[in-house]
Motif scaffolding. Structure first.
Motif, mmCIF file in Angstrom:
data_model
loop_
_atom_site.group_PDB
_atom_site.id
_atom_site.type_symbol
_atom_site.label_atom_id
_atom_site.label_comp_id
_atom_site.label_asym_id
_atom_site.label_seq_id
_atom_site.Cartn_x
_atom_site.Cartn_y
_atom_site.Cartn_z
ATOM 1 N N GLY A 1 0.787 -1.221 0.000
ATOM 2 C CA GLY A 1 0.000 0.000 0.000
ATOM 3 C C GLY A 1 0.818 1.268 0.000
ATOM 4 N N GLY A 2 2.116 1.172 0.317
ATOM 5 C CA GLY A 2 2.981 2.330 0.252
ATOM 6 C C GLY A 2 3.195 3.026 1.576
ATOM 7 N N GLU A 3 4.408 3.519 1.784
ATOM 8 C CA GLU A 3 4.783 4.303 2.960
ATOM 9 C C GLU A 3 5.656 5.455 2.481
ATOM 10 O OE1 GLU A 3 3.694 3.518 5.938
ATOM 11 O OE2 GLU A 3 2.847 1.567 5.399
ATOM 12 N N VAL A 4 5.651 6.567 3.204
ATOM 13 C CA VAL A 4 6.569 7.658 2.877
ATOM 14 C C VAL A 4 7.988 7.107 2.914
ATOM 15 C CG1 VAL A 4 7.451 9.908 3.571
ATOM 16 C CG2 VAL A 4 5.001 9.393 3.782
ATOM 17 N N ALA A 5 8.743 7.324 1.846
ATOM 18 C CA ALA A 5 10.020 6.628 1.674
ATOM 19 C C ALA A 5 10.985 6.874 2.824
ATOM 20 C CB ALA A 5 10.657 7.047 0.346
ATOM 21 N N THR A 6 11.054 8.105 3.322
ATOM 22 C CA THR A 6 12.017 8.404 4.399
ATOM 23 C C THR A 6 11.518 7.964 5.768
ATOM 24 O OG1 THR A 6 11.090 10.652 4.427
ATOM 25 C CG2 THR A 6 13.127 10.307 3.181
ATOM 26 N N ALA A 7 10.274 7.492 5.844
ATOM 27 C CA ALA A 7 9.750 6.945 7.102
ATOM 28 C C ALA A 7 9.793 5.427 7.104
ATOM 29 C CB ALA A 7 8.311 7.419 7.315
ATOM 30 N N ALA A 8 10.202 4.843 5.972
ATOM 31 C CA ALA A 8 10.207 3.384 5.846
ATOM 32 C C ALA A 8 11.499 2.807 6.402
ATOM 33 C CB ALA A 8 10.044 2.988 4.386
ATOM 34 N N ALA A 9 11.407 1.577 6.895
ATOM 35 C CA ALA A 9 12.567 0.880 7.442
ATOM 36 C C ALA A 9 13.042 -0.156 6.437
ATOM 37 C CB ALA A 9 12.205 0.222 8.770
ATOM 38 N N LEU A 10 14.033 0.187 5.617
ATOM 39 C CA LEU A 10 14.663 -0.787 4.727
ATOM 40 C C LEU A 10 15.589 -1.679 5.537
ATOM 41 C CD1 LEU A 10 15.572 1.537 1.697
ATOM 42 C CD2 LEU A 10 13.614 -0.001 1.922
ATOM 43 N N ASN A 11 15.979 -2.800 4.953
ATOM 44 C CA ASN A 11 16.812 -3.759 5.675
ATOM 45 C C ASN A 11 17.963 -4.216 4.781
ATOM 46 O OD1 ASN A 11 17.832 -5.631 7.458
ATOM 47 N ND2 ASN A 11 15.867 -6.665 7.832
ATOM 48 N N GLN A 12 19.071 -3.486 4.868
ATOM 49 C CA GLN A 12 20.304 -3.805 4.152
ATOM 50 C C GLN A 12 20.097 -3.955 2.633
ATOM 51 O OE1 GLN A 12 21.669 -7.271 6.487
ATOM 52 N NE2 GLN A 12 23.195 -5.896 7.385
ATOM 53 N N PRO A 13 19.647 -2.904 1.970
ATOM 54 C CA PRO A 13 19.459 -2.986 0.513
ATOM 55 C C PRO A 13 20.798 -3.125 -0.208
ATOM 56 C CG PRO A 13 19.254 -0.720 1.257
ATOM 57 C CD PRO A 13 19.362 -1.556 2.499
ATOM 58 N N LEU A 14 20.845 -4.047 -1.173
ATOM 59 C CA LEU A 14 22.077 -4.288 -1.932
ATOM 60 C C LEU A 14 22.011 -3.790 -3.372
ATOM 61 C CD1 LEU A 14 23.074 -7.928 -0.835
ATOM 62 C CD2 LEU A 14 24.185 -5.778 -0.188
ATOM 63 N N GLY A 15 20.807 -3.483 -3.870
ATOM 64 C CA GLY A 15 20.706 -3.097 -5.275
ATOM 65 C C GLY A 15 19.761 -1.943 -5.490
ATOM 66 N N VAL A 16 20.033 -1.158 -6.550
ATOM 67 C CA VAL A 16 19.151 -0.063 -6.921
ATOM 68 C C VAL A 16 19.264 0.154 -8.422
ATOM 69 C CG1 VAL A 16 20.906 1.729 -6.507
ATOM 70 C CG2 VAL A 16 18.464 2.326 -6.394
ATOM 71 N N ALA A 17 18.132 0.491 -9.052
ATOM 72 C CA ALA A 17 18.096 0.778 -10.480
ATOM 73 C C ALA A 17 17.022 1.828 -10.716
ATOM 74 C CB ALA A 17 17.800 -0.489 -11.287
ATOM 75 N N VAL A 18 17.023 2.399 -11.917
ATOM 76 C CA VAL A 18 16.070 3.441 -12.280
ATOM 77 C C VAL A 18 15.293 2.970 -13.495
ATOM 78 C CG1 VAL A 18 15.789 5.864 -12.915
ATOM 79 C CG2 VAL A 18 17.680 5.180 -11.421
ATOM 80 N N ASP A 19 13.947 3.070 -13.446
ATOM 81 C CA ASP A 19 13.166 2.664 -14.608
ATOM 82 C C ASP A 19 13.028 3.820 -15.592
ATOM 83 O OD1 ASP A 19 11.081 4.335 -13.772
ATOM 84 O OD2 ASP A 19 9.824 2.710 -13.032
ATOM 85 N N GLY A 20 12.343 3.575 -16.691
ATOM 86 C CA GLY A 20 12.252 4.569 -17.741
ATOM 87 C C GLY A 20 11.504 5.819 -17.353
ATOM 88 N N ALA A 21 10.689 5.755 -16.303
ATOM 89 C CA ALA A 21 9.930 6.917 -15.843
ATOM 90 C C ALA A 21 10.630 7.651 -14.718
ATOM 91 C CB ALA A 21 8.539 6.480 -15.390
ATOM 92 N N GLY A 22 11.810 7.178 -14.304
ATOM 93 C CA GLY A 22 12.553 7.839 -13.239
ATOM 94 C C GLY A 22 12.299 7.301 -11.859
ATOM 95 N N ASN A 23 11.394 6.315 -11.703
ATOM 96 C CA ASN A 23 11.158 5.695 -10.400
ATOM 97 C C ASN A 23 12.351 4.820 -10.026
ATOM 98 O OD1 ASN A 23 8.274 6.601 -10.347
ATOM 99 N ND2 ASN A 23 8.159 5.181 -12.075
#
Length: 744
Positions: free
Chosen positions: A216-238
């Motif tokens: 359902g979504g959470e404000v990104a800076t209020a979310a608790a990530l857990n050791q993210p190892l990867g990141v990419a950008v899609d064609g729309a910038g998300n």
């Protein structure tokens, strides 16, 4: 398509041979079967300026000393002296500069390979090409949502990097369980931050909060990530995030093209969190059980590839409406997750293994190349693999006689043995330790980071295959058009080679080296009513592409105009025989001659036309280069040339031309002219000073010509042309003898 030291059996030159249709119009007297022997000397000297800087499918070290830790200074360090420490991720910007997630050094580094004047590296206005700079990390301050000068930040543990649509640098900050961004653009493209956007500052844009992200979504800076190892950008910038220890893949929405009713700045779980292991038949992505997703990549259709590390597999999250080529077929459903690699009994080889049968071992990195194929870095197999998703091989070296097959997995780097090879080693014969991150560069080449050898390397390729779009016939000519290669492989396409074949034959009868990047060409001097096949090959400074699929066309003579008869005074005329036109056509490929139309001309004028054409051919000799002696045997099936190059790498072409006498009869008069016809060609490439023997098959026309010429003796002309365009010719006498058998 060659790799390293390259010998290509084929035909490359700027002068075309006489088309087979024209040959058939000339009367020949064939000799009895003979053996042909000649001694020909040849040695080609090429100066160092003509040597190439890179060879197709070789792996070159571009950054890292192999010793850690010795991080680059903020003012720049020569890239080959940098001591990376367990680097994990890699990315390229739009002009080919490389970003490295220098994990254990706690930095993101910039390897400058092109203009990098816009980057903020402690006040260095113009970073030096060939140096490496600290872009983020190495300081004493903690990152925050309100911004901190990027090179003042402490405590980073970057595992992956990416460029967003505005040119900002996005970082998967594993130890801090955050996603950060270094502001490189003048405005915030939509991230939720608490202060003003300042170029050169680093901001926390996701993670650090207390709320677990959900579908359902959470404000990104209020979310608790857990050791993210990867990141990419899609064609729309998300942003697409591998939230590794949460066994999920998340999407940070920027509000544009993010699907559904997603809110800009919110973080959504789009895959993982379920109980069912994904399969090849698909399962709702948020019901799937991922196991330590390590890396993510987005294809041009928005589908997301996931390195499912704990499952030793690669999955794809379908974002498009139809399967773009992963082999799933009609059951492809948007928002489902499919297993496309891993779980099979076999290990990938250079010969290829069906994707359904592959067995991966610690797939850490995934990326898409310029042609849309999926690249996988397998740490525990010490290999770089490619899943063929495009119809054409973009230039990767495969094992001998291996066909590029869609949905097969091929090893294109590494041998499975853990070690380090010298720079310039053929990629699939090189030794890697643990390739983690991989990136496709704008020029079509690949870059990879080896986690355990602390090195960054680049694999350069030949161009991918051009596509022959069609052939349009006209009077004694065909115009061929094609599309440029999807990938240049790391070096711009310099010219195209157009091959002409007798229909259905395997060896070309002529080759036009255009010396340009035009995507259409007219082949003239063909025979009307004769069907020919045509193909095109792309060439760059590294090598040549595979030959395009052939197209066929048949030149057609124009319809005869209506004839009007007018009674005038009687004039006696002599019609010029068609053989004169034949001779004119045969030399037009080798000299610029204005065609002469003769409807009713005295014989003496026709003879003058032929003489003028012959003179034009001989009036433009090529510049000379030295050519010394080495034995060559000429046999009826082909030629074997021994070449020694004096530099570390030389390339060029050899053309063998037979010279013969043509007698033309016109009523009571006649004329004799010499005609030269190409009987063999080869494009060669050599990297050593040893004697290197290459075999040159005779064309079908060449085999007939050699037999005909040996009856009374004839001569061959060998033309050697270097890459720089200089050439030399040597003429050799060829003789024959009749083999006799004795009956007992």
């Amino acid at each position: 398509m060659g790799v390293g030291v390259q010998t290509v059996v084929g035909s490359v030159q700027s002068e075309r041979s006489r088309p087979a249709g024209a040959v058939r119009r000339m009367r020949r007297e064939w000799a009895a079967p003979v053996a042909v022997v000649a001694v020909i000397g040849l040695c080609l000297s090429v100066n160092g300026s003509e040597a190439l800087a890179a060879s197709a499918n070789n792996l070159y070290l571009i950054a890292g000393s192999g010793n850690a830790p010795a991080p680059p200074g903020s003012t720049g360090t020569s890239s080959t002296l940098v001591g990376f420490a367990s680097p994990s991720g890699i990315a390229s910007d739009s002009v080919g500069n490389i970003l490295v997630a220098d994990t254990s050094n706690g930095e993101v580094d910039l390897v400058v390979r092109a203009s990098a004047s816009g980057y903020q590296v402690n006040g260095v206005a113009n970073p030096v090409i060939g140096d490496t700079y600290v872009l983020a990390g190495g300081g004493t301050l903690s990152p925050s949502t309100s911004g901190t000068p990027a090179t003042s930040v402490s405590g980073l543990r970057p595992s992956a990097v990416a460029h967003d649509g505005s040119g900002d640098v996005v970082i998967a900050d594993t130890s801090n369980s955050e996603i950060d961004v270094v502001a490189e653009s003048s405005h915030n493209p939509g991230y939720v931050i608490s202060g003003a956007w300042t170029v050169g500052d680093l901001y926390v844009i996701a993670g650090g909060g207390s709320t677990t992200p959900t579908v359902g979504g959470e404000v990104a800076t209020a979310a608790a990530l857990n050791q993210p190892l990867g990141v990419a950008v899609d064609g729309a910038g998300n942003l697409v995030i591998a939230d590794t220890s949460d066994n999920a893949v998340d999407l940070l929405s920027l509000g544009t093209g993010s699907g559904g009713s997603r809110t800009a700045g919110d973080l959504y779980v789009i895959a993982g969190g379920g109980l069912t292991v994904p399969t090849g038949s698909g399962i709702a992505a948020t019901s799937a059980a991922l196991n330590q997703p390590d890396s993510v990549a987005v294809d041009t259709g928005g589908n997301i590839a996931i390195a499912d590390l704990g499952h030793n597999a690669v999955d794809v999250l379908a974002s498009s409406a139809t399967d773009p080529g992963y082999g799933i077929g009609a059951s492809w459903t948007s928002s489902d997750l499919y297993r496309i690699l891993g779980g099979g009994p076999d290990v990938a080889t250079t010969a290829g293994v069906s994707s359904a049968l592959t067995k991966l071992n610690a797939p850490h990195g995934v990326a898409f190349d310029a042609g849309g194929d999926l690249i996988v870095g397998e740490a525990n197999h010490s290999s770089l693999d490619v899943l063929a998703l495009a119809g054409d091989n973009p230039g990767y070296a495969l094992s001998s006689s291996t066909a590029w097959t869609k949905n097969d997995l091929f090893v294109i780097g590494g041998t499975g043995l853990s070690n380090v090879s010298s720079s310039g080693t053929i990629a699939n014969q090189s030794l890697l330790y643990a390739p983690y991150g991989v990136a496709s560069l704008p020029d079509g080449s690949l870059s990879l980071v080896d986690h355990s050898s602390y090195l960054v390397s680049r694999v350069v390729l030949s161009p991918s295959m051009p596509r022959a779009a069609g052939a349009t016939s006209s009077n004694a000519a065909v115009t061929l058009s094609w599309t440029a290669p999807a990938s240049s492989g790391g070096s711009a396409v310099t010219d195209y080679l157009v091959e002409v074949y007798d229909h259905g034959q395997t060896l070309p009868i002529a080759t036009d080296d255009l010396g340009s990047v035009a995507t259409s060409h007219t082949i003239s001097n063909l025979s009307n009513g004769v069907t020919y096949d045509f193909s095109v090959i792309a060439e760059n400074a590294i090598g040549t592409s595979t030959e395009s699929a052939r197209v066929s066309s048949t030149p057609v003579a124009p319809a005869s105009p209506a004839t009007t008869t007018t009674t005038t005074t009687t004039t006696t005329t002599t019609t010029v025989a068609t053989t004169v036109t034949t001779v004119v056509a045969s030399v037009q490929a080798r000299a610029t001659v204005t065609p002469v139309t003769i409807a009713s001309t005295p014989v003496t004028t026709a003879v003058a036309v032929v003489a003028k054409v012959a003179a034009a051919v001989g009036s433009t000799p090529r510049p000379q280069v030295s050519m010394l002696g080495a034995p060559v045997e000429v046999a009826a099936h082909g030629l074997s040339f021994a070449i020694r190059c004096s530099s570390t790498l030389c390339r060029g072409s050899l053309t063998v031309t037979a010279r013969h006498l043509v007698r033309l009869s016109e009523g009571t008069g006649s004329i004799s002219v010499f005609e030269e016809s190409v009987v063999a060609r080869v494009l060669y490439r050599d990297t050593s000073t040893r004697m290197h023997v290459i075999h040159v098959p005779l064309t079908s026309y060449g085999r007939e010509m050699v037999k005909a010429l040996t009856r009374r003796g004839a001569s061959l002309v060998v033309t050697a042309t270097t890459r720089g365009g200089r050439a030399t010719r040597r003429r050799f006498r060829m003789f024959a003898y009749q083999r006799r058998t004795t009956k007992s």
